[in-house]
Design an enzyme around this catalytic site. Structure first.
Site, mmCIF file in Angstrom:
data_model
loop_
_atom_site.group_PDB
_atom_site.id
_atom_site.type_symbol
_atom_site.label_atom_id
_atom_site.label_comp_id
_atom_site.label_asym_id
_atom_site.label_seq_id
_atom_site.Cartn_x
_atom_site.Cartn_y
_atom_site.Cartn_z
ATOM 1 N N CYS A 1 -3.930 19.933 -30.423
ATOM 2 C CA CYS A 1 -4.176 20.847 -29.221
ATOM 3 C C CYS A 1 -5.612 20.737 -28.830
ATOM 4 O O CYS A 1 -6.269 19.745 -28.967
ATOM 5 C CB CYS A 1 -3.708 22.029 -29.858
ATOM 6 S SG CYS A 1 -4.733 22.735 -31.067
ATOM 7 N N ARG B 1 -2.723 26.256 -32.140
ATOM 8 C CA ARG B 1 -1.373 25.475 -32.263
ATOM 9 C C ARG B 1 -1.307 24.551 -33.263
ATOM 10 O O ARG B 1 -0.217 24.233 -33.912
ATOM 11 C CB ARG B 1 -1.079 25.165 -30.686
ATOM 12 C CG ARG B 1 -0.894 26.047 -29.782
ATOM 13 C CD ARG B 1 -0.967 25.700 -28.435
ATOM 14 N NE ARG B 1 -2.324 25.448 -27.906
ATOM 15 C CZ ARG B 1 -2.689 24.850 -26.682
ATOM 16 N NH1 ARG B 1 -1.740 24.493 -25.807
ATOM 17 N NH2 ARG B 1 -4.099 24.518 -26.676
ATOM 18 N N ASP C 1 -1.065 28.203 -24.869
ATOM 19 C CA ASP C 1 -1.992 28.344 -25.697
ATOM 20 C C ASP C 1 -2.236 29.838 -25.867
ATOM 21 O O ASP C 1 -2.057 30.916 -24.996
ATOM 22 C CB ASP C 1 -3.291 27.939 -24.723
ATOM 23 C CG ASP C 1 -4.708 28.053 -25.558
ATOM 24 O OD1 ASP C 1 -4.507 28.920 -26.637
ATOM 25 O OD2 ASP C 1 -5.806 27.744 -25.199
HETATM 26 P P1 4NP Z 1 -5.772 25.919 -29.712
HETATM 27 O O1 4NP Z 1 -6.088 27.314 -28.935
HETATM 28 O O2 4NP Z 1 -6.089 24.822 -28.538
HETATM 29 O O3 4NP Z 1 -4.295 26.061 -29.805
HETATM 30 O O4 4NP Z 1 -6.473 25.637 -31.084
HETATM 31 C C1 4NP Z 1 -7.672 27.396 -28.608
HETATM 32 C C2 4NP Z 1 -8.688 27.929 -29.534
HETATM 33 C C3 4NP Z 1 -9.800 27.958 -28.906
HETATM 34 C C4 4NP Z 1 -10.203 27.720 -27.644
HETATM 35 C C5 4NP Z 1 -9.135 27.381 -26.638
HETATM 36 C C6 4NP Z 1 -7.862 27.199 -27.128
HETATM 37 N N1 4NP Z 1 -11.471 27.825 -27.119
HETATM 38 O O5 4NP Z 1 -11.903 27.755 -25.948
HETATM 39 O O6 4NP Z 1 -12.350 28.257 -28.076
#
Ligand code: 4NP
Length: 154
Positions: A8, A14, A122
Site C-alpha cells: 500500500c 492496509r 485508504d
Molecule cells: P496505508 O495508509 O497506505 O494503508 O498504510 C496510509 C498511511 C499513512 C499515510 C497514508 C496512507 N500517510 O500519508 O502518512
C-alpha cells in the site's frame, strides 16, 4: 517456497492487514508473506493502532510487523505482488524493469468477482468502521488467494 508481497502507500494500515490475514490462511512451511509501502513515511513503525485492533478482534496478531518501503529487489524476492489501489499499482510499476516484473503486480480486489470495486480505500483519515470495512474486503480477497495458492501447490 512461494512468496507473496502486499503493498500500500504507508505500510501501516492496509498492507499490514492483508499481510496478517493472508499469512493466517496459509501454511508457514511453504508460503512466505510480507508487506511494504511505496512511500517511506513509516519505515520502522508499528502498524496503525486501528489496524492492530481490528486484526486482533479477528484473532490475528500483526503487532510484530514493522513498516518498510518497497524496493526494486522485491520483484526478484516475490512471486506475487498485490497492491491495494491504482495509485500503488502505478508507483510499483514505475519501478519495474521487465515484463516479468510487471506480470507479478495485481490489484488485490481483482481476485474477487463478487465485489464491484477494485480499490481498497485508504482508511488512514477515517474511523474504526473504515478499518473494519478494509478488513472484510481483504479477508474475502485473501480467502480466494489462499485457496488458489494451496490448490496450485498440490
Ligand atoms: P496505508 O495508509 O497506505 O494503508 O498504510 C496510509 C498511511 C499513512 C499515510 C497514508 C496512507 N500517510 O500519508 O502518512
Amino acid at each position: 517456497m512461494t512468496s507473496i508481497l502486499m503493498v500500500c502507500l504507508g505500510n501501516i494500515c492496509r498492507s499490514p492487514l492483508a499481510h496478517g490475514i493472508l499469512e493466517s490462511k496459509l501454511p508457514k512451511d511453504t508460503f512466505y508473506v510480507d508487506s511494504a509501502g511505496t512511500a517511506n513515511y513509516h519505515v520502522g513503525d508499528l502498524p496503525d493502532h486501528r489496524s492492530i485492533s481490528v486484526a486482533s478482534g479477528n484473532g490475528i496478531d500483526i503487532s510484530n510487523q514493522r513498516g518498510r518501503q518497497f524496493k526494486i529487489s522485491d520483484f526478484d524476492s516475490f512471486d506475487y505482488i498485490y497492491v491495494m489501489d491504482q495509485s500503488n499499482f502505478e508507483n510499483v510499476i514505475k519501478l519495474s524493469r521487465t515484463t516479468d516484473d510487471i506480470a507479478k503486480v495485481k490489484l488485490i480486489l481483482e481476485v474477487d468477482d463478487s465485489i464491484n470495486t477494485k480499490r481498497v480505500p485508504d482508511p488512514y483519515y477515517g474511523n474504526i468502521s473504515d478499518f473494519e470495512h478494509v478488513f472484510s474486503l481483504l479477508d474475502a480477497a485473501c480467502a480466494i488467494i489462499s485457496k488458489a495458492l494451496i490448490e496450485k501447490e498440490t
